[in-house]
Design a protein around this motif. Structure first.
Motif, short mmCIF file in Angstrom:
data_model
loop_
_atom_site.label_atom_id
_atom_site.label_comp_id
_atom_site.label_asym_id
_atom_site.label_seq_id
_atom_site.Cartn_x
_atom_site.Cartn_y
_atom_site.Cartn_z
N MET A 48 36.89 12.16 29.24
CA MET A 48 37.63 13.33 29.67
C MET A 48 38.57 13.74 28.54
SD MET A 48 39.90 13.75 33.06
CE MET A 48 39.37 15.15 33.97
N SER A 49 38.63 15.02 28.28
CA SER A 49 39.47 15.51 27.19
C SER A 49 40.91 15.68 27.66
CB SER A 49 38.91 16.81 26.65
OG SER A 49 38.64 17.69 27.70
N GLU A 50 41.79 15.74 26.68
CA GLU A 50 43.21 15.86 26.96
C GLU A 50 43.54 17.24 27.52
OE1 GLU A 50 47.23 15.61 24.34
OE2 GLU A 50 45.65 14.15 23.94
N ALA A 51 44.43 17.27 28.48
CA ALA A 51 44.82 18.53 29.11
C ALA A 51 45.62 19.38 28.12
CB ALA A 51 45.64 18.27 30.36
N LYS A 52 45.43 20.67 28.20
CA LYS A 52 46.21 21.59 27.38
C LYS A 52 47.11 22.41 28.30
CE LYS A 52 43.65 25.49 26.19
NZ LYS A 52 42.64 26.19 25.42
N GLN A 53 48.16 22.94 27.74
CA GLN A 53 49.13 23.73 28.49
C GLN A 53 48.71 25.20 28.46
OE1 GLN A 53 51.90 22.37 30.14
NE2 GLN A 53 50.86 20.47 29.63
N LEU A 54 48.63 25.81 29.62
CA LEU A 54 48.28 27.22 29.72
C LEU A 54 49.39 27.98 30.43
CD1 LEU A 54 44.58 26.94 30.92
CD2 LEU A 54 45.38 27.50 28.64
N ASP A 55 49.67 29.17 29.96
CA ASP A 55 50.61 30.06 30.63
C ASP A 55 49.80 31.01 31.50
OD1 ASP A 55 52.96 29.03 29.45
OD2 ASP A 55 52.54 30.16 27.63
N VAL A 56 50.11 31.04 32.79
CA VAL A 56 49.42 31.93 33.73
C VAL A 56 50.46 32.80 34.42
CG1 VAL A 56 47.53 30.29 34.06
CG2 VAL A 56 49.46 30.27 35.63
N THR A 57 50.01 33.95 34.91
CA THR A 57 50.90 34.87 35.61
C THR A 57 50.35 35.16 36.99
OG1 THR A 57 51.47 35.89 33.49
CG2 THR A 57 52.01 37.12 35.48
N MET B 19 51.61 37.34 40.35
CA MET B 19 52.55 38.33 40.87
C MET B 19 53.72 38.56 39.92
SD MET B 19 52.63 38.27 45.01
CE MET B 19 54.13 39.16 44.98
N GLY B 20 53.43 38.66 38.65
CA GLY B 20 54.45 38.97 37.66
C GLY B 20 55.30 37.79 37.23
N ARG B 21 55.07 36.63 37.80
CA ARG B 21 55.83 35.44 37.42
C ARG B 21 54.96 34.54 36.56
NH1 ARG B 21 58.94 33.29 42.77
NH2 ARG B 21 60.89 34.31 42.27
N GLU B 22 55.55 34.01 35.51
CA GLU B 22 54.79 33.14 34.60
C GLU B 22 54.99 31.68 34.96
OE1 GLU B 22 54.68 33.78 30.49
OE2 GLU B 22 54.62 35.96 30.66
N PHE B 23 53.90 30.94 34.86
CA PHE B 23 53.91 29.51 35.12
C PHE B 23 53.14 28.82 34.01
CE2 PHE B 23 53.99 31.78 39.13
CZ PHE B 23 55.04 31.17 39.81
N ARG B 24 53.58 27.63 33.64
CA ARG B 24 52.86 26.81 32.66
C ARG B 24 52.19 25.69 33.43
NH1 ARG B 24 54.19 25.52 26.66
NH2 ARG B 24 54.07 27.76 26.85
N VAL B 25 50.88 25.55 33.25
CA VAL B 25 50.12 24.52 33.95
C VAL B 25 49.28 23.73 32.95
CG1 VAL B 25 50.03 25.74 36.16
CG2 VAL B 25 48.25 26.13 34.48
N ALA B 26 49.06 22.47 33.27
CA ALA B 26 48.20 21.62 32.45
C ALA B 26 46.79 21.70 33.00
CB ALA B 26 48.71 20.18 32.48
N CYS B 27 45.83 21.73 32.08
CA CYS B 27 44.44 21.89 32.50
C CYS B 27 43.52 21.30 31.43
CB CYS B 27 44.15 23.37 32.70
SG CYS B 27 42.45 23.75 33.10
N PRO B 28 42.53 20.51 31.83
CA PRO B 28 41.53 20.06 30.85
C PRO B 28 40.77 21.27 30.31
CG PRO B 28 41.35 18.81 32.90
CD PRO B 28 42.28 19.96 33.15
#
Length: 102
Positions: A1-10, A12-21
């Motif tokens: 399994m590869s290491e998770a990367k950080q993604l910025d998602v939006t 309803m106009g709010r930004e969130f940072r989530v970890a995802c392979p």
């Protein structure tokens, strides 16, 4: 399994940072778009006010739909669809390699 990367998602106009392979990034972005669309539909209906309440209503609606995909006897339609999607990706990759031959 590869290491998770950080993604910025939006959503309803709010930004969130989530970890995802990396191999699940496309599925995550589809989920983000789905949740954003459902929350906007609830907000636009005018029946629910406040982002927290909209998020809870969207979560309840999505959970209800998900639970409805399970059929008696243990057959899980959502899991079946995910497996078909993975098979389709594998087929597409194999076909890309074959196209180079022609």
């Amino acid at each position: 399994m590869s290491e998770a990367k950080q993604l910025d998602v939006t959503i309803m106009g709010r930004e969130f940072r989530v970890a995802c392979p990396p191999e699940e990034e496309v599925a995550l972005m589809e989920a983000v778009a789905f949740v954003d669309r459902r929350m906007r539909e609830i907000r636009d209906s005018g029946n629910v006010m406040g982002v927290d309440k909209i998020a809870i209503m969207a979560a309840l609606n999505i959970a209800h739909e998900f639970m409805g995909t399970r059929i008696a006897g243990g057959f899980d339609v959502a899991d079946f669809r995910r497996r078909i999607g993975h098979m389709q990706e594998t087929i597409d990759e194999a076909l890309k390699e074959q196209q180079q031959l022609f």
